[in-house]
Enzyme design. Sequence first.
Site, PDB file in Angstrom:
ATOM      1  N   GLY A   1      22.638  47.023 -61.245  1.00 56.46           N
ATOM      2  CA  GLY A   1      21.360  46.927 -61.957  1.00 56.46           C
ATOM      3  C   GLY A   1      21.298  45.668 -62.792  1.00 56.46           C
ATOM      4  O   GLY A   1      22.323  45.157 -63.239  1.00 56.46           O
TER       5      GLY A   1
ATOM      6  N   GLU B   1      35.184  47.504 -62.915  1.00 54.67           N
ATOM      7  CA  GLU B   1      34.283  46.505 -62.336  1.00 54.67           C
ATOM      8  C   GLU B   1      34.542  45.111 -62.904  1.00 54.67           C
ATOM      9  O   GLU B   1      34.582  44.922 -64.118  1.00 54.67           O
ATOM     10  CB  GLU B   1      32.837  46.940 -62.620  1.00 54.67           C
ATOM     11  CG  GLU B   1      31.764  46.083 -61.983  1.00 54.67           C
ATOM     12  CD  GLU B   1      30.363  46.647 -62.238  1.00 54.67           C
ATOM     13  OE1 GLU B   1      30.240  47.822 -62.645  1.00 54.67           O
ATOM     14  OE2 GLU B   1      29.390  45.899 -62.050  1.00 54.67           O
TER      15      GLU B   1
ATOM     16  N   LYS C   1      24.110  43.784 -55.510  1.00 56.60           N
ATOM     17  CA  LYS C   1      22.842  43.455 -56.172  1.00 56.60           C
ATOM     18  C   LYS C   1      22.147  42.463 -55.251  1.00 56.60           C
ATOM     19  O   LYS C   1      22.676  41.368 -55.022  1.00 56.60           O
ATOM     20  CB  LYS C   1      23.093  42.795 -57.530  1.00 56.60           C
ATOM     21  CG  LYS C   1      23.703  43.714 -58.586  1.00 56.60           C
ATOM     22  CD  LYS C   1      24.045  42.941 -59.839  1.00 56.60           C
ATOM     23  CE  LYS C   1      24.649  43.866 -60.889  1.00 56.60           C
ATOM     24  NZ  LYS C   1      25.220  43.097 -62.015  1.00 56.60           N
TER      25      LYS C   1
ATOM     26  N   ASP D   1      32.988  48.272 -66.945  1.00 55.82           N
ATOM     27  CA  ASP D   1      32.578  46.962 -66.423  1.00 55.82           C
ATOM     28  C   ASP D   1      32.901  45.897 -67.455  1.00 55.82           C
ATOM     29  O   ASP D   1      32.406  45.940 -68.586  1.00 55.82           O
ATOM     30  CB  ASP D   1      31.069  46.972 -66.126  1.00 55.82           C
ATOM     31  CG  ASP D   1      30.586  45.697 -65.448  1.00 55.82           C
ATOM     32  OD1 ASP D   1      31.402  44.773 -65.227  1.00 55.82           O
ATOM     33  OD2 ASP D   1      29.378  45.626 -65.134  1.00 55.82           O
TER      34      ASP D   1
ATOM     35  N   LYS E   1      28.680  54.455 -66.976  1.00 55.50           N
ATOM     36  CA  LYS E   1      29.455  53.208 -66.964  1.00 55.50           C
ATOM     37  C   LYS E   1      29.418  52.642 -68.372  1.00 55.50           C
ATOM     38  O   LYS E   1      28.348  52.587 -68.981  1.00 55.50           O
ATOM     39  CB  LYS E   1      28.825  52.241 -65.965  1.00 55.50           C
ATOM     40  CG  LYS E   1      29.158  50.769 -66.150  1.00 55.50           C
ATOM     41  CD  LYS E   1      28.722  49.990 -64.935  1.00 55.50           C
ATOM     42  CE  LYS E   1      28.124  48.634 -65.285  1.00 55.50           C
ATOM     43  NZ  LYS E   1      27.681  47.913 -64.086  1.00 55.50           N
TER      44      LYS E   1
ATOM     45  N   LYS F   1      30.433  49.331 -70.867  1.00 53.17           N
ATOM     46  CA  LYS F   1      30.771  47.915 -70.875  1.00 53.17           C
ATOM     47  C   LYS F   1      31.997  47.716 -71.758  1.00 53.17           C
ATOM     48  O   LYS F   1      32.073  48.306 -72.846  1.00 53.17           O
ATOM     49  CB  LYS F   1      29.588  47.114 -71.418  1.00 53.17           C
ATOM     50  CG  LYS F   1      28.365  47.150 -70.511  1.00 53.17           C
ATOM     51  CD  LYS F   1      28.652  46.417 -69.230  1.00 53.17           C
ATOM     52  CE  LYS F   1      27.383  46.104 -68.472  1.00 53.17           C
ATOM     53  NZ  LYS F   1      27.676  45.285 -67.282  1.00 53.17           N
TER      54      LYS F   1
ATOM     55  N   ASP G   1      31.666  42.643 -58.576  1.00 49.30           N
ATOM     56  CA  ASP G   1      30.227  42.437 -58.773  1.00 49.30           C
ATOM     57  C   ASP G   1      29.973  40.927 -58.661  1.00 49.30           C
ATOM     58  O   ASP G   1      29.675  40.415 -57.565  1.00 49.30           O
ATOM     59  CB  ASP G   1      29.832  43.013 -60.150  1.00 49.30           C
ATOM     60  CG  ASP G   1      28.394  42.719 -60.580  1.00 49.30           C
ATOM     61  OD1 ASP G   1      27.692  41.983 -59.873  1.00 49.30           O
ATOM     62  OD2 ASP G   1      27.968  43.213 -61.645  1.00 49.30           O
TER      63      ASP G   1
ATOM     64  N   SER H   1      24.220  52.699 -67.424  1.00 52.10           N
ATOM     65  CA  SER H   1      25.134  51.681 -67.927  1.00 52.10           C
ATOM     66  C   SER H   1      24.929  51.584 -69.431  1.00 52.10           C
ATOM     67  O   SER H   1      23.814  51.318 -69.886  1.00 52.10           O
ATOM     68  CB  SER H   1      24.840  50.342 -67.242  1.00 52.10           C
ATOM     69  OG  SER H   1      25.644  49.320 -67.792  1.00 52.10           O
TER      70      SER H   1
HETATM   71  C1  NPQ Z   1      26.295  44.415 -64.481  1.00 55.78           C
HETATM   72  N1  NPQ Z   1      24.139  45.251 -65.443  1.00 55.78           N
HETATM   73  O1  NPQ Z   1      26.498  45.345 -63.759  1.00 55.78           O
HETATM   74  C2  NPQ Z   1      24.964  44.164 -65.153  1.00 55.78           C
HETATM   75  C3  NPQ Z   1      24.976  42.971 -65.961  1.00 55.78           C
HETATM   76  C4  NPQ Z   1      23.910  42.618 -66.879  1.00 55.78           C
HETATM   77  C5  NPQ Z   1      23.138  47.372 -65.913  1.00 55.78           C
HETATM   78  O2  NPQ Z   1      25.306  46.823 -66.502  1.00 55.78           O
HETATM   79  C6  NPQ Z   1      20.011  40.708 -69.328  1.00 55.78           C
HETATM   80  C7  NPQ Z   1      19.860  40.383 -68.026  1.00 55.78           C
HETATM   81  C8  NPQ Z   1      21.088  41.450 -69.706  1.00 55.78           C
HETATM   82  C9  NPQ Z   1      20.778  40.769 -67.067  1.00 55.78           C
HETATM   83  C10 NPQ Z   1      23.131  42.583 -69.134  1.00 55.78           C
HETATM   84  C11 NPQ Z   1      24.306  46.455 -65.986  1.00 55.78           C
HETATM   85  C12 NPQ Z   1      22.019  41.843 -68.769  1.00 55.78           C
HETATM   86  C13 NPQ Z   1      21.871  41.491 -67.438  1.00 55.78           C
HETATM   87  C14 NPQ Z   1      24.054  42.956 -68.175  1.00 55.78           C
HETATM   88  C15 NPQ Z   1      22.806  41.905 -66.521  1.00 55.78           C
HETATM   89  O3  NPQ Z   1      27.191  43.604 -64.609  1.00 55.78           O
HETATM   90 MG    MG Z   2      28.670  44.432 -63.307  1.00 53.42          MG
END
Ligand code: NPQ
Ligand code: MG
Length: 367
Positions: free
Chosen positions: A290, A213, A262, A188, A161, A163, A238, A135
């Site tokens: 994650g 996402e 998750k 995402d 992936k 953001k 999600d 990610s």
């Molecule tokens: C998701 N994670 O899928 C998340 C969201 C996310 C790996 O993209 C600090 C703590 C920062 C939790 C950033 C990924 C974060 C966090 C993103 C969770 O939406």
């Molecule tokens: Mg997500």
Amino acid sequence: MKIDSLTLHFLSMPLVSPFQTSFGTTVNRESVLVTLRAEGLTGYGECVADHDPGYSYETSGTAWHILKDFIAPLIVGQDVTDPADYQRRVEGIRGHHLAKAAVEMALWDLLGKRDGLSLRQMLGGVRDAVEVGVSVGIQPSPADLVRAVEGYLQQGYARVKIKIKPGRDLADTQAVRAAFPNIRLQVDANSAYTLQTAAALQPLDNLNLLLIEQPLYEDDIWDHRLLQQQFRTPICLDESIISPRHARYALEMKACRIINIKPARVGGLSQAKAIHDLCAAHGIPVWCGGMLETGVGRASNLALASLPNFTLPGDISASNRYYTRDITHQRFTLNPNSTITVPSGPGLGVSIDETALRDFSLATLTI
Ligand code: NPQ
Ligand code: MG
């Protein structure tokens, strides 16, 4: 098992590099490590709430409060027989799934160590190694993003992936797709759009994405249904899926074609497994999300992702994607085929580096 004590460690760990999403930027990852002691054994669980209520309303602060003042009194000194028994005990606590899930993870670790079974075995996992992706956070410019993606592809990640957020969506995604026409790519938005502003996402439907996402509000499964009707690309939920019930709502409404699981978001591994099973029965693929986990949560995610209906690569990157130094002795590395090997030792299959744990702990409390 009769729980003798529960210990909380409030952790702050530096990330390899800042991670930017539609809701903010994280430089130091806070988390709460839960330690359960029972029958001479020690089990660990990770609470993935972060400092800010950006991804979830829960924070490391609220999790500490709920764990200390509400969950601990329900289990310390009590005989907690299994995850279902644990879920019944915490049923009266509204919400706070990230806090609840941490203790359930520690319970699974304890039960596995008692019975000599790995978490993968206990959950019914069918794979020795699971496919993973990376990610990639929002970068200063699309050109920077392409460079970042290239670096991860060189490391061997076969699924990427990125953001996105309003104003940083189409140009960024187009740039990555133009540079790498054949990679498995997904985006995402972390709830950054409304049904109206999501019109900006329509051109993404022509970029051969695996999925889009969580474009809309976390509490808006219905509008995701309306949006899905406008896209050939699968919408993946999600944040919206906070329980097996919500998974059922989404499936019945046809609000998505894929679900990101998750365990923390849904209140624990037992709930994650229930959603996995429900989706399997409906022919809906799932993948493991994650939360920038330490080695503890990463081990748990690998075991979960070994279940049969986890047919898309998970956001379970190698340890060095996030941390130079971790709290587990084990570091997870990427195999050449973009997989990571599932731990096979009892419970989570990891051991804690007590020196690292002490160095990263801002506070410790035993109940
Ligand atoms: C998701 N994670 O899928 C998340 C969201 C996310 C790996 O993209 C600090 C703590 C920062 C939790 C950033 C990924 C974060 C966090 C993103 C969770 O939406
Ligand atoms: Mg997500």
